[in-house]
Design an enzyme around this catalytic site. Structure first.
Site, PDB file in Angstrom:
ATOM      1  N   LEU A  94       1.625   2.409 122.910  1.00  0.00           N
ATOM      2  CA  LEU A  94       1.477   3.850 123.188  1.00  0.00           C
ATOM      3  C   LEU A  94       1.607   4.691 121.919  1.00  0.00           C
ATOM      4  CD1 LEU A  94       3.620   4.161 126.458  1.00  0.00           C
ATOM      5  CD2 LEU A  94       1.115   4.117 126.278  1.00  0.00           C
ATOM      6  N   HIS A 135       7.451  -7.385 122.421  1.00  0.00           N
ATOM      7  CA  HIS A 135       6.943  -6.109 121.889  1.00  0.00           C
ATOM      8  C   HIS A 135       8.043  -5.038 121.870  1.00  0.00           C
ATOM      9  CE1 HIS A 135       3.454  -3.164 121.449  1.00  0.00           C
ATOM     10  NE2 HIS A 135       4.453  -2.368 121.749  1.00  0.00           N
ATOM     11  N   GLU A 136       8.791  -4.926 122.982  1.00  0.00           N
ATOM     12  CA  GLU A 136       9.823  -3.870 123.066  1.00  0.00           C
ATOM     13  C   GLU A 136      11.035  -4.198 122.196  1.00  0.00           C
ATOM     14  OE1 GLU A 136       8.694  -1.233 124.212  1.00  0.00           O
ATOM     15  OE2 GLU A 136       7.001  -2.116 125.276  1.00  0.00           O
TER      16      GLU A 136
HETATM   17 NI    NI Z   1       4.709  -0.334 121.634  1.00  0.00          NI
END
Ligand code: NI
Length: 171
Positions: A94, A135-136
């Site tokens: 994002l 990813h997080e």
């Molecule tokens: Ni991300």
């Protein structure tokens, strides 16, 4: 409250986030609810606190896109404790809108983290959930997925973003 998503180029995205020490507070509960709302509003399957400008080791994940309440997951102070196999697939972020790249990740990932009450738990995820765990957790260590693509592709993405920044189309 829905927070705007911080985009690539902001220092908070490439900094180590701070360990959370206070649990079971109203402030944390509200913050987590805001994180879920911000993630759903941005149509993401995961969101890390630095992406809303807050350097705390907190991320939320929902691989069902809000369809299944049981899929809502809060991970606080997470670490990756197991990885198995490999999967290759498109990944986006994002904070880097408009780009998606092939990224090879482990197929099965075990995470150790705390929940909103501060209780430690371990969870194993496969496929998309495994990718989200990695990813997080990366985000909380100041690492973006473009670190996992070839230097050539990474430079290309950076150059395109720089161009958009100059044109005032990236902020
Ligand atoms: Ni991300």
């Amino acid at each position: 409250m829905i927070y705007p998503i911080v985009k690539y180029g902001q220092t908070v995205l490439e900094s180590q986030a701070a360990t959370v020490e206070a649990f079971d507070t109203e402030e944390l509960q509200t913050f987590l609810e805001d994180m879920f709302q911000s993630m759903y509003a941005a149509k993401g399957v995961g969101l890390a606190a630095p992406q809303i400008g807050v350097g705390r080791r907190i991320a939320v994940i929902d691989t069902s896109n809000g369809e299944d309440p049981a899929a809502r997951l809060v991970i606080i102070n997470p670490s990756i404790i197991g990885k198995e196999g490999a999967q290759s697939g498109e990944e986006g972020c994002l904070s880097i809108p408009g780009f998606r790249e092939q990224v090879t990740r482990a197929k099965k990932v075990t995470i150790r983290a705390q929940n909103a009450k501060g209780e430690w738990f371990e969870q194993t995820g496969e496929d998309l959930l495994a990718r989200a765990f990695l990813h997080e957790t990366d985000h909380l260590n100041g690492t973006l997925y473009i670190s996992h693509v070839s230097p050539l592709k990474r430079d290309l993405i950076r150059r395109k973003i720089r161009k958009m920044q100059k044109a005032g189309e990236w902020r």
